[in-house]
Write an enzyme that holds these catalytic residues in place. Structure first.
Site, PDB file in Angstrom:
ATOM      1  N   GLU A 295     -36.915 -36.818   0.744  1.00  0.00           N
ATOM      2  CA  GLU A 295     -35.892 -37.134   1.753  1.00  0.00           C
ATOM      3  C   GLU A 295     -35.656 -38.641   1.857  1.00  0.00           C
ATOM      4  OE1 GLU A 295     -34.811 -34.421   2.288  1.00  0.00           O
ATOM      5  OE2 GLU A 295     -36.365 -32.929   2.609  1.00  0.00           O
TER       6      GLU A 295
ATOM      7  N   GLY B 147     -14.552 -30.811  -2.714  1.00  0.00           N
ATOM      8  CA  GLY B 147     -13.655 -30.145  -1.780  1.00  0.00           C
ATOM      9  C   GLY B 147     -12.208 -30.077  -2.229  1.00  0.00           C
TER      10      GLY B 147
ATOM     11  N   ASP C 283     -28.519 -34.543  -5.282  1.00  0.00           N
ATOM     12  CA  ASP C 283     -29.268 -33.345  -5.613  1.00  0.00           C
ATOM     13  C   ASP C 283     -28.719 -32.763  -6.909  1.00  0.00           C
ATOM     14  OD1 ASP C 283     -30.875 -33.406  -3.333  1.00  0.00           O
ATOM     15  OD2 ASP C 283     -29.476 -32.210  -2.157  1.00  0.00           O
TER      16      ASP C 283
ATOM     17  N   TRP D 137     -32.823 -40.466   4.139  1.00  0.00           N
ATOM     18  CA  TRP D 137     -31.416 -40.270   3.775  1.00  0.00           C
ATOM     19  C   TRP D 137     -30.786 -39.176   4.637  1.00  0.00           C
ATOM     20  CZ3 TRP D 137     -30.033 -37.639  -1.527  1.00  0.00           C
ATOM     21  CH2 TRP D 137     -30.640 -36.383  -1.627  1.00  0.00           C
TER      22      TRP D 137
END
Length: 502
Positions: A190, A253, A329, A380
């Site tokens: 993290e 998106g 990720d 983060w």
């Protein structure tokens, strides 16, 4: 290449919590197999193609020890093979049942059939013995830099230093056993940091780690030694990184891309494109690969232009070439964002042509090293502080984890021989301490599952600890063997190491 405008380091962070034997669908092992099929297979295939071209220092790949253990696990390997076969059957089903549908759906079913067949063939040819044999030659050849981390991805700032050191050393040693070398860099889980942790890193042999950009007040242009520790930190450049993935926007998106959330439930396939943020699933338009491919080209150009502009700005400001670190990720590429691997390839091919040096974190130290810095506490997560893992919503988990750590340290009595019950107790404790559980509760993402997992591992630890303290040696070892059947991760884990870990 002549003198580059600057450097670009892509860092991919691959992580899932321990999932085998802990639920199937919709929460549990399904996460692992989807990410494996749609992210890990295509990203590795991309890297292998760069390797075949003689490319080196393509990207920095973080693989958490707990994920690596799953990708090498015989049970998970068999189940993954079954999952890929099931995907292939589902694609056949769609090809038959969508014959009378829109031609775009028919073409999608055919493409899905080809993709599942290719994934199955790749897995059978290259992955049947696990991830480590696939990864090792890429590391050895310098195509990628591999970075590791603590065993089960705990949020380190909330750990007792002895438990923190134990988890980190166990994770680094596990990676060394799988790959043949100990990672010199880590993805701090993290990106969690507390002042002073760099000294523990130095003691464990860690030379570099990542923090989020705000931890460096946005000054991420160079790798920076942390105090006098000799350990170097790299900061994510959010101005560039957020072009792809941000809390509010980003390329995935775009209306043309495949929609992650909309399923055809009989086949389990995803037949729609995003269409629009406010468009209901039943009104989304069919996916069109040509439109998505054009969006990939457009977004790759935009990203390269953004990197070039950012590096020119940093060079003008600092008087020398600087570095952009973009970290994500791995599961974004292919699983969450279907077109992600194609976008990655386009970017990694276009950047050198634009005068940008594509590099890894380790190689970047040769050219992009700055002055020492003192870091504040950071992560983060939301707010860039610790609130996701130490907030009011998870106060009970934080309290339970603190008590578990204290009890674990008390249980770790010295001895000349290993004790299977104490080892399994330590294993269950580390699984309970995974940062994923608090994240999922705070974000209300399968929160019930996360609480149940933390509770199960905590209770398993307590059961074993009670048997050990009661002197019920045979019962403790028998129960440890039973638990190993489900939580058989990190077979070399030795609870005695807790006594020396700091």
């Amino acid at each position: 290449m002549s003198e580059p405008i600057g450097g670009f380091a892509l860092v991919l962070h691959s992580h899932l919590p321990w999932l085998p034997h802990h639920g199937g669908w919709p929460v549990g092992e399904e996460w692992l197999y989807q990410a494996w099929a749609h992210s890990y297979l295509p990203v590795v295939d991309l890297v292998r193609r760069f390797a075949a071209e003689g490319r080196t220092d393509v990207l920095t790949l973080g693989v958490t020890p707990v994920l690596a253990a799953q990708l090498d696990d015989p049970y998970a390997l068999r189940a993954m093979h079954d999952w890929l076969g099931n995907w292939h059957v589902r694609a056949q089903y769609a090809a038959v049942n969508w014959r009378s549908a829109d031609h775009r759906l028919r073409e999608l079913a055919a493409a899905e059939f080809r993709a599942s067949a290719s994934a199955l063939a790749d897995f059978e040819a290259n992955w049947r013995h696990g991830f480590s044999p696939v990864l090792r030659p890429l590391v050895d050849a310098g195509v990628i830099e591999l970075i590791g981390g603590p065993a089960t991805h705990p949020f380190q700032p909330l750990l007792d230093p002895r438990v923190r050191g134990f988890a980190l050393r166990a994770g680094l040693a596990d990676t060394a056993r799988r790959i043949g070398r100990r990672p010199r860099g880590i993805w701090a889980p993290e990106c969690g940091y507390a002042p002073g942790m760099e000294h523990g890193y130095a003691k464990a042999g860690v030379e570099r780690f990542l923090v989020d950009g705000p931890g460096l007040h946005g000054d991420t242009a160079f790798a920076r030694p942390v105090g006098d520790s000799g350990v170097v930190c790299f900061g994510r450049d959010l101005e560039v990184t957020y072009r792809v993935w941000s809390p509010k926007a980003g390329y995935p998106g775009d209306p043309a891309y495949r929609d992650f959330h909309t399923y055809d439930h009989p086949s389990g396939l995803k037949p729609s494109r995003v269409t629009g943020r406010s468009v209901a699933p039943e009104h989304k338009k069919p996916y069109e690969p040509e439109l998505a491919a054009e969006a990939v080209r457009r977004h790759a150009r935009d990203f390269v232009d953004t990197v070039v502009a950012r590096l020119r700005e940093l060079r003008d400001r600092h008087g020398r070439p600087a570095l952009v670190v973009s970290a994500y990720d791995t599961e974004l590429y292919g699983h969450w964002w279907h077109e992600g691997p194609a976008w990655l390839e386009a970017v990694l091919r276009a950047l050198p042509a634009a005068g940008v040096e594509v590099t890894t974190l380790g190689r970047a130290l040769d050219r992009y090293l700055g002055e020492p810095v003192e870091l504040p506490a950071s992560s983060w997560g939301s707010g860039k502080d610790w609130r996701v893992w130490d907030g009011a919503q998870v106060a009970d988990l934080v309290e339970a984890n603190a008590a578990l750590q204290a009890d674990l340290l008390d249980l770790a009595a010295p001895g000349r021989t290993r004790d299977a019950a104490r080892d399994q107790a330590a294993r269950e404790a580390l699984l309970a301490l995974s940062s994923d559980w608090a994240f999922m509760v705070t974000k209300d993402s399968a929160a019930d599952y996360a609480r149940r997992r933390a509770k199960v591992h905590g209770e398993r630890y307590a059961e074993l600890a009670s048997l050990v303290r009661a002197g019920a040696t045979e019962r403790a070892r028998a129960r440890a063997g039973e638990l190993w059947a489900e939580d058989g991760v990190f077979g070399a884990l030795d609870a005695r190491d807790l006594l020396t870990a700091e």
